[in-house]
Scaffold this active site. Structure first.
Site, PDB file in Angstrom:
ATOM      1  N   GLU A 101      30.928  50.292  46.365  1.00 28.76           N
ATOM      2  CA  GLU A 101      31.968  51.007  44.857  1.00 28.76           C
ATOM      3  C   GLU A 101      30.999  51.655  43.729  1.00 28.76           C
ATOM      4  O   GLU A 101      31.752  52.506  43.801  1.00 28.76           O
ATOM      5  CB  GLU A 101      33.162  49.711  44.230  1.00 28.76           C
ATOM      6  CG  GLU A 101      34.636  50.394  44.173  1.00 28.76           C
ATOM      7  CD  GLU A 101      35.152  49.348  43.380  1.00 28.76           C
ATOM      8  OE1 GLU A 101      35.706  48.993  43.954  1.00 28.76           O
ATOM      9  OE2 GLU A 101      35.942  49.698  42.223  1.00 28.76           O
ATOM     10  N   THR A 144      39.579  49.827  36.480  1.00 27.29           N
ATOM     11  CA  THR A 144      39.909  48.934  35.782  1.00 27.29           C
ATOM     12  C   THR A 144      38.685  47.644  35.646  1.00 27.29           C
ATOM     13  O   THR A 144      38.466  46.725  35.220  1.00 27.29           O
ATOM     14  CB  THR A 144      40.559  47.746  37.479  1.00 27.29           C
ATOM     15  OG1 THR A 144      39.590  47.358  38.819  1.00 27.29           O
ATOM     16  CG2 THR A 144      41.623  48.086  37.578  1.00 27.29           C
ATOM     17  N   ARG A 180      25.862  46.287  41.743  1.00 22.76           N
ATOM     18  CA  ARG A 180      26.952  45.690  41.019  1.00 22.76           C
ATOM     19  C   ARG A 180      25.889  44.068  40.881  1.00 22.76           C
ATOM     20  O   ARG A 180      25.237  44.257  41.847  1.00 22.76           O
ATOM     21  CB  ARG A 180      28.382  45.316  42.323  1.00 22.76           C
ATOM     22  CG  ARG A 180      28.759  46.854  42.116  1.00 22.76           C
ATOM     23  CD  ARG A 180      30.343  45.529  40.575  1.00 22.76           C
ATOM     24  NE  ARG A 180      30.725  46.666  40.867  1.00 22.76           N
ATOM     25  CZ  ARG A 180      32.797  46.197  41.441  1.00 22.76           C
ATOM     26  NH1 ARG A 180      32.820  44.689  41.578  1.00 22.76           N
ATOM     27  NH2 ARG A 180      33.620  47.032  41.470  1.00 22.76           N
ATOM     28  N   GLU A 233      39.660  40.908  47.166  1.00 23.04           N
ATOM     29  CA  GLU A 233      41.079  41.449  46.714  1.00 23.04           C
ATOM     30  C   GLU A 233      41.237  42.254  47.820  1.00 23.04           C
ATOM     31  O   GLU A 233      40.484  42.179  48.848  1.00 23.04           O
ATOM     32  CB  GLU A 233      40.698  42.641  45.674  1.00 23.04           C
ATOM     33  CG  GLU A 233      42.251  43.868  45.306  1.00 23.04           C
ATOM     34  CD  GLU A 233      41.089  44.276  43.912  1.00 23.04           C
ATOM     35  OE1 GLU A 233      39.876  45.387  44.632  1.00 23.04           O
ATOM     36  OE2 GLU A 233      41.669  44.240  43.097  1.00 23.04           O
ATOM     37  N   ARG A 281      30.372  39.361  37.758  1.00 23.39           N
ATOM     38  CA  ARG A 281      29.839  40.165  38.146  1.00 23.39           C
ATOM     39  C   ARG A 281      29.852  40.955  37.294  1.00 23.39           C
ATOM     40  O   ARG A 281      30.493  41.256  36.701  1.00 23.39           O
ATOM     41  CB  ARG A 281      29.934  40.568  39.260  1.00 23.39           C
ATOM     42  CG  ARG A 281      31.596  40.781  39.676  1.00 23.39           C
ATOM     43  CD  ARG A 281      31.695  42.280  39.404  1.00 23.39           C
ATOM     44  NE  ARG A 281      33.277  42.641  39.523  1.00 23.39           N
ATOM     45  CZ  ARG A 281      34.032  44.002  39.228  1.00 23.39           C
ATOM     46  NH1 ARG A 281      33.348  44.070  37.748  1.00 23.39           N
ATOM     47  NH2 ARG A 281      35.182  44.100  39.521  1.00 23.39           N
ATOM     48  N   ARG A 320      43.600  36.275  43.061  1.00 21.84           N
ATOM     49  CA  ARG A 320      42.852  36.622  44.739  1.00 21.84           C
ATOM     50  C   ARG A 320      43.082  35.565  45.763  1.00 21.84           C
ATOM     51  O   ARG A 320      42.825  34.840  44.972  1.00 21.84           O
ATOM     52  CB  ARG A 320      41.506  37.762  44.246  1.00 21.84           C
ATOM     53  CG  ARG A 320      41.469  38.325  43.052  1.00 21.84           C
ATOM     54  CD  ARG A 320      39.996  39.538  43.173  1.00 21.84           C
ATOM     55  NE  ARG A 320      40.523  40.561  42.097  1.00 21.84           N
ATOM     56  CZ  ARG A 320      39.253  41.720  42.070  1.00 21.84           C
ATOM     57  NH1 ARG A 320      38.701  41.446  43.239  1.00 21.84           N
ATOM     58  NH2 ARG A 320      40.058  42.938  41.063  1.00 21.84           N
ATOM     59  N   ARG A 370      33.226  41.005  35.772  1.00 20.37           N
ATOM     60  CA  ARG A 370      35.170  39.634  36.806  1.00 20.37           C
ATOM     61  C   ARG A 370      34.170  38.596  36.225  1.00 20.37           C
ATOM     62  O   ARG A 370      33.130  38.279  36.997  1.00 20.37           O
ATOM     63  CB  ARG A 370      35.073  40.783  37.926  1.00 20.37           C
ATOM     64  CG  ARG A 370      36.420  39.488  38.149  1.00 20.37           C
ATOM     65  CD  ARG A 370      36.997  40.580  39.314  1.00 20.37           C
ATOM     66  NE  ARG A 370      36.343  39.884  40.510  1.00 20.37           N
ATOM     67  CZ  ARG A 370      36.793  39.608  41.616  1.00 20.37           C
ATOM     68  NH1 ARG A 370      37.619  38.255  40.934  1.00 20.37           N
ATOM     69  NH2 ARG A 370      36.223  39.306  42.304  1.00 20.37           N
ATOM     70  N   CYS A 386      36.178  52.618  39.466  1.00 23.21           N
ATOM     71  CA  CYS A 386      37.685  52.639  38.927  1.00 23.21           C
ATOM     72  C   CYS A 386      37.732  52.362  37.923  1.00 23.21           C
ATOM     73  O   CYS A 386      36.858  51.342  36.955  1.00 23.21           O
ATOM     74  CB  CYS A 386      38.067  51.264  40.085  1.00 23.21           C
ATOM     75  SG  CYS A 386      39.396  50.353  40.088  1.00 23.21           S
TER      76      CYS A 386
HETATM   77  P1  ADP Z   1      34.592  42.089  42.962  1.00 21.15           P
HETATM   78  O1  ADP Z   1      35.706  42.765  42.429  1.00 21.15           O
HETATM   79  O2  ADP Z   1      34.116  41.111  41.353  1.00 21.15           O
HETATM   80  O3  ADP Z   1      33.438  42.425  43.740  1.00 21.15           O
HETATM   81  P2  ADP Z   1      36.257  41.487  45.121  1.00 21.15           P
HETATM   82  O4  ADP Z   1      37.428  40.494  45.049  1.00 21.15           O
HETATM   83  O5  ADP Z   1      36.101  41.931  46.313  1.00 21.15           O
HETATM   84  O6  ADP Z   1      35.214  41.457  44.112  1.00 21.15           O
HETATM   85  O7  ADP Z   1      34.880  39.860  46.476  1.00 21.15           O
HETATM   86  C1  ADP Z   1      33.614  40.285  46.593  1.00 21.15           C
HETATM   87  C2  ADP Z   1      33.452  38.828  47.012  1.00 21.15           C
HETATM   88  O8  ADP Z   1      32.806  37.326  46.159  1.00 21.15           O
HETATM   89  C3  ADP Z   1      34.232  38.179  47.917  1.00 21.15           C
HETATM   90  O9  ADP Z   1      33.621  37.446  49.417  1.00 21.15           O
HETATM   91  C4  ADP Z   1      35.086  37.140  47.247  1.00 21.15           C
HETATM   92  O10 ADP Z   1      35.616  35.881  47.748  1.00 21.15           O
HETATM   93  C5  ADP Z   1      33.205  36.591  46.971  1.00 21.15           C
HETATM   94  N1  ADP Z   1      33.908  36.291  45.583  1.00 21.15           N
HETATM   95  C6  ADP Z   1      34.376  36.415  44.580  1.00 21.15           C
HETATM   96  N2  ADP Z   1      34.774  35.062  43.653  1.00 21.15           N
HETATM   97  C7  ADP Z   1      34.161  34.399  43.820  1.00 21.15           C
HETATM   98  C8  ADP Z   1      33.731  32.725  43.782  1.00 21.15           C
HETATM   99  N3  ADP Z   1      33.878  32.197  42.249  1.00 21.15           N
HETATM  100  N4  ADP Z   1      33.084  32.455  44.678  1.00 21.15           N
HETATM  101  C9  ADP Z   1      32.916  32.607  45.472  1.00 21.15           C
HETATM  102  N5  ADP Z   1      32.866  33.755  46.162  1.00 21.15           N
HETATM  103  C10 ADP Z   1      33.084  34.579  45.463  1.00 21.15           C
HETATM  104  C1  CIR Z   2      44.400  48.984  44.078  1.00 22.33           C
HETATM  105  O1  CIR Z   2      44.708  49.565  43.751  1.00 22.33           O
HETATM  106  O2  CIR Z   2      44.506  48.699  44.522  1.00 22.33           O
HETATM  107  C2  CIR Z   2      42.738  49.496  44.844  1.00 22.33           C
HETATM  108  N1  CIR Z   2      42.212  50.414  44.724  1.00 22.33           N
HETATM  109  C3  CIR Z   2      41.514  48.970  44.028  1.00 22.33           C
HETATM  110  C4  CIR Z   2      41.902  48.802  42.647  1.00 22.33           C
HETATM  111  C5  CIR Z   2      40.858  47.672  41.598  1.00 22.33           C
HETATM  112  N2  CIR Z   2      41.576  46.294  41.722  1.00 22.33           N
HETATM  113  C6  CIR Z   2      41.559  45.525  40.712  1.00 22.33           C
HETATM  114  O3  CIR Z   2      42.461  45.191  40.454  1.00 22.33           O
HETATM  115  N3  CIR Z   2      40.268  45.539  39.887  1.00 22.33           N
END
Ligand code: ADP
Ligand code: CIR
Length: 357
Positions: free
Chosen positions: A225, A273, A229, A314, A126, A309, A280, A271
């Protein structure tokens, strides 16, 4: 100017954070002298305060990071706290460093990570984009949410070929449909307390939504966010194919929308990060031998600049032994290098898993 109520909230919140055992980068880097220097500052155009930046970290001591930029100027006005956090998270991107120009490369640079489908459940890449001339979540009016949604969904609806699909606004979406999309890992979750306390959930669900193509392997989140995305995902470990699909979608959208990019910070995101490449690249992966020893897994992840994660993203748990492992840093390297870092790291983990079995 910062009003007296906000100042009291800041002082009290800071005291509590300083006395806590929080592991956040905010706590680590917000020394008293920096706090005092910044506590009365505001950004020129949006009047955002230090409280607007760190409220999430003050409310959630379990934050990993704990800071967001309410508007792009905050990265400059509050550089004394953003810069050290950026340097720490992105492994050495210094305040004198400049994020490189984009260099995306091509999917063919990345051979399938798991051709025999032994370990990898799915692969996802993404990136995030902000639309030029709009601030981030905490400063958007309800009208601007609608404007952004209209601009972005309009651009998405021009997409053709493998990208052709439809936009589903969150407003009016059946709860059961929403939950199914979340469970399938397509849609963002609702009620994230880190985002909520950062002021990112105002007027929810107004202006929020998801676009997906017919094959459901190309998705775009609107106004979660970040404004945008762009996501490509599918079962298995064909990172190259997933990456190419994301790049194609990004290029198509870029014909209709202007994205915010900063000379020094790269593509701008809410953010810190996510700044820079915003990329990512992750796998959902089962590594039973390695994950039997979480400390060892974390050690390897650190060695290869990877982030681990849980299965639902996350701040979630790993269910059924499935971890989400991705590149950690996104800044100070090109897109191609960021994805390569993930590719090489995941290859090394799989090799270590094979050895351990
Ligand atoms: P991001 O910061 O990339 O938006 P999140 O940690 O909020 O990530 O995850 C967003 C969604 O994407 C969640 O439902 C997570 O399980 C899903 N996800 C992330 N990586 C994968 C993957 N490799 N395969 C399937 N789903 C994924
Ligand atoms: C945190 O501080 O845990 C949240 N605000 C999410 C931060 C983003 N995390 C990351 O590692 N990309």
């Amino acid at each position: 100017p910062v009003d007296s109520g906000a100042l009291v909230q800041l002082e009290e919140g800071y005291k509590k954070l300083a006395a806590s055992d929080s592991k956040s980068l905010l706590k680590k880097h917000l020394k008293k002298d920096i706090f005092d220097k910044l506590k009365k500052k505001t950004t020129p155009s949006f009047n955002s305060s230090l409280l607007d930046c760190i409220q999430s970290g003050l409310c959630n001591h379990d934050s990993g990071v704990g800071i967001y930029a309410p508007d792009a100027e905050a990265y400059k006005t509050f550089a004394d706290i953003f810069d050290p956090i950026i340097e720490d998270y992105h492994k050495g991107f210094k305040k004198t460093d400049k994020h490189p120009e984009s260099s995306f490369g091509k999917g063919k640079d990345f051979p399938n990570l798991d051709p025999n489908n032994k370990y990898i459940v799915s692969t996802r890449v993404r990136c995030g984009r902000s639309v030029k001339n709009f601030p981030f979540n905490p400063c958007l009016s309800e009208y601007e949410y609608a404007e952004l949604e209209c601009m972005i969904s309009g651009a998405l609806n021009t997409m053709s070929g493998a990208y052709k699909g439809g936009y589903l606004p969150l407003c009016g979406m059946e709860k059961s449909v929403q939950q199914k999309l979340i469970d399938e890992h397509f849609l963002f979750k609702e009620g994230d307390r880190f985002l909520e306390t950062a002021g990112a959930s105002r007027f929810w669900p107004a202006g929020r939504g998801i676009y997906f193509n017919e094959a459901r392997n190309f998705l775009v989140w609107v106004n979660e966010e970040d404004h945008i995305r762009i996501i490509s995902m599918e079962k298995g470990g064909d990172l190259g194919k997933v990456y190419d699909r994301m790049l194609g979608g990004l290029e198509a959208l870029g014909k209709y929308l202007d994205f915010s990019r900063d000379e020094r910070l790269g593509f701008l995101t809410f953010c810190p990060t996510n700044l820079g490449t915003t990329i990512r690249a992750s796998v959902h992966i089962k590594l039973p031998n390695l994950t039997a020893n979480p400390e060892e897994l974390q050690k390897l992840a650190t060695k290869y600049n990877l982030q681990v994660r849980g299965t639902s993203g996350e701040h979630s748990e790993a269910k059924g032994g499935v971890h989400d492992i991705s590149n950690k840093r996104r800044m100070g390297l090109t897109e191609l290098e960021a994805v390569k870092e993930m590719h090489d790291g995941i290859s090394a983990l799989i090799e270590a898993e094979n050895k351990a079995s």
